[in-house]
Design a protein around this motif. Structure first.
Motif: not given
Length: 156
Positions: A25-26, A28-29, A31, A44-47, A76
């Motif tokens: 969950s930490a 990020r785009k 990263g 891209d990162s989507t939850s 996550s």
């Protein structure tokens, strides 16, 4: 252990690990993350909530060395490996047989970096042949390295 036997341990610098864990969950785009054993940059990162209430993270990333697109889905709360990525600038001393001869900050030479394929590699070869002083940016992660940028070296 007898005197003839010596254990050798491969290392990547001052005891630095190739990767470190980070909660999904930490991430990020822009990263970095390891997907299928490859160091990748997250694009891209989507939850989304999973079917039993646990959030899942969908990651889309590109391999930082091959540019190949990779995807992964992970809870996550799980940890994922994040590569230790370093960028270093070197001055180009020579271009020979598909390899670059580079000058480190310590004044030593580094001769094991390949000339990259594509536009960057062509620019390095053409500019070096034209007598320009060049500086390259080398990215290193998980024991691999590649030139990602080239520019005119600053005049001393």
């Amino acid at each position: 252990m007898s005197e003839e036997e010596h254990e050798t341990f491969e290392s990547v610098g001052a005891g630095a690990s190739l990767t470190y864990p980070m909660q999904c969950s930490a991430l990020r785009k822009n990263g970095f993350v390891v997907i299928k054993g490859r160091p990748c940059k997250i694009i891209d990162s989507t939850s989304k909530t999973g079917k039993h209430g646990h959030a899942k993270v969908n990651l889309t990333a590109t391999d930082i060395f091959t540019g190949k697109k990779l995807e992964d889905v992970s809870p996550s709360t799980h940890n994922m490996e994040v590569p230790n990525v370093t960028r270093t600038e070197y001055n180009v001393l020579d271009v020979d047989d598909g390899f670059l001869s580079l000058m480190t900050d310590a004044g030593t030479t580094k001769d094991d970096v390949k000339v990259p394929e594509g536009d960057i590699g062509k620019q390095i070869i053409d500019d070096f042949a034209a007598g320009k002083d060049l500086s390259v940016t080398v990215i290193t992660a998980m024991g691999e390295e590649a030139v990602i940028a080239v520019k005119d070296a600053p005049k001393a």
